[in-house]
Design a protein around this motif. Structure first.
Motif, short mmCIF file in Angstrom:
data_model
loop_
_atom_site.label_atom_id
_atom_site.label_comp_id
_atom_site.label_asym_id
_atom_site.label_seq_id
_atom_site.Cartn_x
_atom_site.Cartn_y
_atom_site.Cartn_z
N PHE A 244 -32.62 1.77 58.66
CA PHE A 244 -31.60 0.52 58.52
C PHE A 244 -30.44 0.72 57.94
CE2 PHE A 244 -30.01 -3.65 57.32
CZ PHE A 244 -29.90 -4.32 58.76
N ILE B 244 -33.84 -2.11 64.74
CA ILE B 244 -33.37 -3.30 64.14
C ILE B 244 -31.82 -3.08 63.68
CG2 ILE B 244 -33.62 -4.84 62.01
CD1 ILE B 244 -36.85 -4.02 62.25
N TYR C 166 -29.14 -5.23 65.20
CA TYR C 166 -28.49 -6.12 64.30
C TYR C 166 -26.94 -5.97 64.72
CZ TYR C 166 -26.33 -7.71 59.93
OH TYR C 166 -25.52 -8.34 59.25
N MET D 100 -26.28 -8.44 67.26
CA MET D 100 -27.31 -9.82 67.19
C MET D 100 -26.44 -10.93 67.41
SD MET D 100 -28.76 -11.10 63.41
CE MET D 100 -27.21 -11.59 63.11
N GLN D 101 -25.15 -11.20 67.01
CA GLN D 101 -24.59 -12.52 67.48
C GLN D 101 -24.44 -12.63 68.94
OE1 GLN D 101 -21.07 -13.32 65.23
NE2 GLN D 101 -21.76 -12.23 63.31
N PRO E 297 -29.14 -11.82 70.52
CA PRO E 297 -30.21 -11.80 69.60
C PRO E 297 -31.58 -10.98 69.68
CG PRO E 297 -29.92 -13.79 70.37
CD PRO E 297 -28.62 -12.96 70.97
N VAL F 214 -32.83 -7.56 68.53
CA VAL F 214 -33.36 -7.18 67.06
C VAL F 214 -34.53 -8.28 66.89
CG1 VAL F 214 -32.08 -9.26 66.03
CG2 VAL F 214 -32.70 -7.30 64.78
N ILE F 215 -34.85 -9.12 67.82
CA ILE F 215 -35.96 -10.22 67.54
C ILE F 215 -37.29 -9.22 67.72
CG2 ILE F 215 -37.05 -12.29 68.39
CD1 ILE F 215 -34.76 -13.55 68.11
N GLY G 26 -38.30 -6.67 65.23
CA GLY G 26 -38.35 -7.29 63.92
C GLY G 26 -39.65 -8.04 63.97
N ILE G 27 -39.94 -8.72 65.00
CA ILE G 27 -41.42 -9.32 65.02
C ILE G 27 -42.44 -8.10 64.83
CG2 ILE G 27 -43.05 -10.58 66.41
CD1 ILE G 27 -40.66 -12.19 67.44
N ILE H 83 -42.41 -5.21 63.62
CA ILE H 83 -42.56 -4.66 62.42
C ILE H 83 -43.28 -5.71 61.32
CG2 ILE H 83 -40.28 -5.19 61.26
CD1 ILE H 83 -40.17 -2.34 60.03
N SER H 84 -42.89 -6.80 61.21
CA SER H 84 -43.36 -8.03 60.48
C SER H 84 -44.85 -8.00 60.98
CB SER H 84 -42.58 -9.23 60.59
OG SER H 84 -41.40 -9.28 60.39
N SER I 201 -45.06 -9.37 52.96
CA SER I 201 -44.92 -8.49 54.01
C SER I 201 -43.59 -8.19 54.75
CB SER I 201 -46.11 -8.73 55.04
OG SER I 201 -47.23 -8.70 54.57
N ILE I 202 -43.11 -9.35 55.21
CA ILE I 202 -41.81 -9.23 55.78
C ILE I 202 -40.63 -8.62 55.11
CG2 ILE I 202 -40.26 -10.46 57.18
CD1 ILE I 202 -42.36 -12.66 57.50
N PRO I 203 -39.94 -7.68 55.63
CA PRO I 203 -39.12 -6.72 54.70
C PRO I 203 -37.72 -7.75 54.56
CG PRO I 203 -39.83 -5.46 56.59
CD PRO I 203 -40.32 -6.89 56.80
N PHE J 247 -34.69 -7.37 54.77
CA PHE J 247 -33.64 -7.11 55.67
C PHE J 247 -34.11 -7.71 57.02
CE2 PHE J 247 -35.92 -3.08 56.00
CZ PHE J 247 -35.99 -2.80 57.21
N VAL J 248 -35.15 -7.78 57.35
CA VAL J 248 -35.64 -8.55 58.66
C VAL J 248 -35.41 -9.96 58.43
CG1 VAL J 248 -37.57 -8.95 60.11
CG2 VAL J 248 -37.39 -6.66 59.28
N VAL K 23 -31.83 -10.81 58.28
CA VAL K 23 -31.04 -10.79 59.72
C VAL K 23 -31.60 -12.04 60.71
CG1 VAL K 23 -31.34 -9.60 61.92
CG2 VAL K 23 -30.99 -8.31 59.88
N PHE K 24 -32.79 -12.38 60.48
CA PHE K 24 -33.22 -13.44 61.16
C PHE K 24 -32.43 -15.10 60.42
CE2 PHE K 24 -37.66 -12.11 63.11
CZ PHE K 24 -36.72 -11.15 63.70
N TYR L 258 -28.88 -14.80 61.81
CA TYR L 258 -28.98 -15.48 63.02
C TYR L 258 -29.15 -16.77 63.26
CZ TYR L 258 -29.52 -16.19 67.97
OH TYR L 258 -29.51 -16.56 69.15
N VAL M 156 -25.53 -18.00 62.79
CA VAL M 156 -24.89 -18.23 64.13
C VAL M 156 -25.37 -19.39 64.80
CG1 VAL M 156 -24.60 -16.59 66.05
CG2 VAL M 156 -24.90 -15.33 63.84
#
Lengths: 337, 308
Positions: A276, A292, A296, A299-300, A303, A306-307, A310-311, A313-314, B140-142, B144-145, B148-149, B152, B156
């Motif tokens: 990152f 990501i 990113y 993203m604007q 989106p 990145v989503i 992102g999902i 990895i989470s 768990s959730i980084p 930066f993720v 970013v979310f 947004y 945004v």
């Protein structure tokens, strides 16, 4: 006193019609430590669900990239920045799979015939393929880093604890210096010399990562070393290698597995973190972190780019952590509270 | 105790020297030069530049020179800011990063302790499971993720909060939350475990038997004792905050040390990279030291001198 009138006579007793060997017999099936732990793990719903999700993600990381005809570097600007569209799910509008962005069906305006399940990026690369390929790379880095940590950590900790004395003293002084060095600093500096890439990320993470494992193994082995069964074994003339392989290692295995289960998600995190900030995996190869990072940037406007990574990895990190907790409770019920 | 502190200080110095040496060697091994448009510079000019920055001397001499200067508080000049002293730039940017980190730790600790106490007291209930599930998510959730979310959705899509920069209080909300979530989760987990342990102690039963009000039992006897071990995670938490700040500051365009550090990596600004890594290392090493000492001071049961 009333009691003194009721004298206890021999006739009042009669023998039980059962021999002591029968009454003392163990009726239940005997289970090994591992079977017992496994059963405890199965009873933990969160851990089981996490394990299933993890299996699915691993499976998708392996077969996902081959499920459509696009490679990870197939570029075509005609189909750039298409939103995600999955046939069937595109009728449900609150899901992000209808191929519509800002009320415009970009699949019609750009005359795209195929569906891109996770959309495409600015070079028209299929994000489904790239996301799963990226998951593969992230998992690979994490598993290899954890495996090397394990090898070095177990050997170092084991030697330190088993031989003790001067050896232990010297080895532990080194560890004390290394453990004080912030791993963030070392990882970033290592990447700077080695040039970003798969191998350098693994090397950078292993350089400080093994210390935790070595400490856990050492602590556990120190405890076990003074147990009576080890002493008995030694008295009977067992060799060093036999004591280590038959007594010490098997009893440390639970701790080793638990620690590895926590090393993997932290390695996934660090890889994503490095990618990152631009020190990780470079194009055309993808990792979850680099996806990501790329997503990113746009993203604007787009989106969805990145989503999805992102999902993924989470989910990966959440499941690894829950499963790790579950394993810890299963192996060591004393710790569970 | 004094012997233990002395020993720890010696280790601290050795560790720090190792970091400085390692950083220095890394800079020497790093590919690329700090000079822009290298192809357009003639060899003579390059030699002159190298001489000016002291890069033409043998490495050991440069090393001794660097250590000597560092002891005087001189970390050299930043290549990307026309040789402005690194220490000046760091001193200028540090307060912003410090604010961000401090707010995240304080807010994280307060909510973490609160959640942990609730979960520990209501052990085995939905409240407990819910809190622990949220804390697993937080761990768990980084960051930066999450950042970013959040950026947004809140910045945004719904336009509730400013997207970036570091001005009024509303600019602090998103970055501080992004950093604090990890702290909340870690503290809550730890606090819960400690609460569960403390609540089952005999002195709590005694306190209850003596008729002390629930409020006092919980806050005066349980929470205060449960708090002691929580101090130990301050060290790892500081490390996590520093790591997180590198990306969070970048995402929210906060002019702190973290975003500066990433910039200097990209521009091969050796003195800046070295200065920042040393600052971070010093911060973390001192933090771990303080935590260890503090722990021994607060809880006399922990015998430091004989401990591992």
């Amino acid at each position: 006193m009333a009691l003194s009138n009721n004298e206890i006579t021999k006739e009042m007793f009669e023998p039980v019609a059962m021999s002591s060997s029968e009454s003392e017999a163990i009726v239940g099936k005997s289970t090994s430590f591992w079977k017992d732990s496994f059963q405890r793990l199965l009873r933990n719903k969160g851990a089981v669900i996490s394990a299933i999700i993890l299996l699915l993600i691993v499976l998708m990381a392996l077969i996902g990239p081959t499920m459509n005809k696009y490679g990870i570097d197939d570029q075509d600007v005609v189909r750039q920045n298409l939103p995600a569209k999955i046939p069937g799910l595109d009728k449900i509008h609150w899901l992000p799979f209808d191929g519509v962005e800002n009320n415009v069906d970009l699949y019609q305006t750009q005359h795209a015939k195929d569906n891109f399940w996770f959309g495409t990026d600015d070079l028209g690369r299929d994000l489904w393929t790239r996301t799963w390929k990226g998951t593969q790379v992230s998992l690979f880095i994490a598993v290899v880093a954890a495996a090397i940590d394990l090898l070095i950590g177990v050997a170092y900790g084991g030697i330190s604890a088993y031989f003790g004395g001067k050896v232990d003293n010297v080895l532990q002084r080194i560890v004390e210096v290394i453990i004080g060095i912030p791993n963030l600093v070392i990882i970033i500096l290592m990447i700077l010399i080695l040039q970003p890439g798969l191998v350098s990320i693994i090397v950078a993470m292993v350089i400080t990562g093994w210390v935790t494992m070595s400490r856990i193994v050492r602590a556990q082995m120190l405890k076990l070393k003074s147990e009576e069964y080890v002493l008995a074994s030694r008295t009977l003339g067992a060799s060093h290698s036999r004591i280590i392989s038959r007594h010490l290692l098997p009893n440390t295995l639970g701790q080793i597995i638990i620690n590895t289960m926590f090393t993997i998600p932290s390695a996934i995190f660090f890889e994503a973190f490095l990618s990152f900030i631009g020190l990780g995996i470079k194009d055309p190869v993808a990792s979850l972190g680099s996806l990501i990072n790329r997503g990113y940037g746009v993203m604007q406007i787009h989106p969805y780019q990145v989503i999805f990574p992102g999902i993924v990895i989470s989910l990966l990190l959440i499941c690894f952590n829950i499963l790790g907790d579950g394993l810890r409770d299963a192996f060591d019920p004393k710790l569970r509270q | 105790m004094a012997r233990y502190i002395a020993k720890r200080i010696v280790y601290m110095i050795i560790t720090f020297l190792v970091v400085i040496t390692f950083t220095f060697l890394t800079m020497k091994l790093m590919p690329g030069t700090p000079f822009k448009n290298q192809n357009r510079i003639s060899p003579e000019q390059l030699a002159q530049l190298k001489h000016y920055y002291g890069l033409d001397q043998p490495v050991p001499i440069q090393y001794l020179h660097y250590i000597g200067n560092a002891l005087h508080g001189d970390l050299g000049g930043s290549f990307q800011f026309g040789m402005r002293p690194v220490t000046t730039i760091l001193a200028e940017k540090a307060p912003v990063s410090f604010d961000l980190g401090f707010e995240a730790v304080i807010i994280g600790a307060i909510f973490g302790i609160l959640l942990g106490v609730i979960a520990g007291l209501r052990r085995g209930t939905i409240l407990d499971y819910g809190t622990m599930f949220i804390s697993v998510l937080g761990i768990s959730i980084p960051s930066f993720v999450l950042a970013v979310f959040m950026q947004y959705f809140f910045g945004v899509k719904w336009q509730l909060l400013p997207l970036a920069y570091w001005k009024g209080p509303e600019y602090h909300i998103m970055p501080v939350i992004a950093l604090a979530v990890g702290v909340v989760a870690n503290v809550a987990r730890f606090m819960r475990t400690e609460m569960v342990e403390v609540v089952n102690q005999d002195y709590i039963t005694t306190a209850r038997a003596k008729g002390i009000s629930s409020f006092n039992v919980i806050f005066k006897h349980s929470v205060r004792n449960a708090l002691i071990p929580v101090i130990t995670i301050l060290g790892p938490l500081t490390a996590a905050i520093v790591t997180g700040s590198l990306v969070i500051e970048n995402i929210f365009a906060i002019p702190g040390i973290g975003s500066q550090f990433v910039d200097s990596i990209v521009t091969n600004d050796y003195p800046m990279i070295m200065g920042t890594t040393e600052l971070y290392s010093a911060l973390l090493i001192i933090m771990i030291f303080i935590v260890d000492i503090l722990y021994g001071v607060i809880d006399p049961r922990i015998r430091l001198a004989g401990g591992e």
